[in-house]
Design a protein around this motif. Structure first.
Motif: not given
Ligand code: NAG
Length: 59
Positions: A10-18
């Motif tokens: 499954g998901l390990v990391l979700l990185n959202i930029l501005p």
């Protein structure tokens, strides 16, 4: 922009930029560091076995 990193479990990391921000080398290295930390937290022991990073479903 969102960077989504996952494995078979499954998901390990979700990185959202501005909004409006683009990824560059500095951002990418930071994301990889956060990925390493997330793997340590969520998939303990995996770093010792080795991690293969596959971009955009490359073969
Ligand atoms: C990379 O992006 C970050 C965040 O927007 C910015 O602070 C930094 O100056 C940028 N680095 C380069 C080399 O463009």
């Amino acid at each position: 922009m969102a960077t989504v990193l996952w494995d078979a479990k499954g998901l390990v990391l979700l990185n959202i930029l501005p909004q409006g921000q683009c990824i560059n080398a500095t951002q990418y290295c930071s994301t990889l560091g956060r990925l390493r930390d997330a793997i340590r937290r969520k998939r303990s022991g995996l770093l010792k076995k080795g991690v293969v990073l596959q971009h955009n479903n490359a073969t």
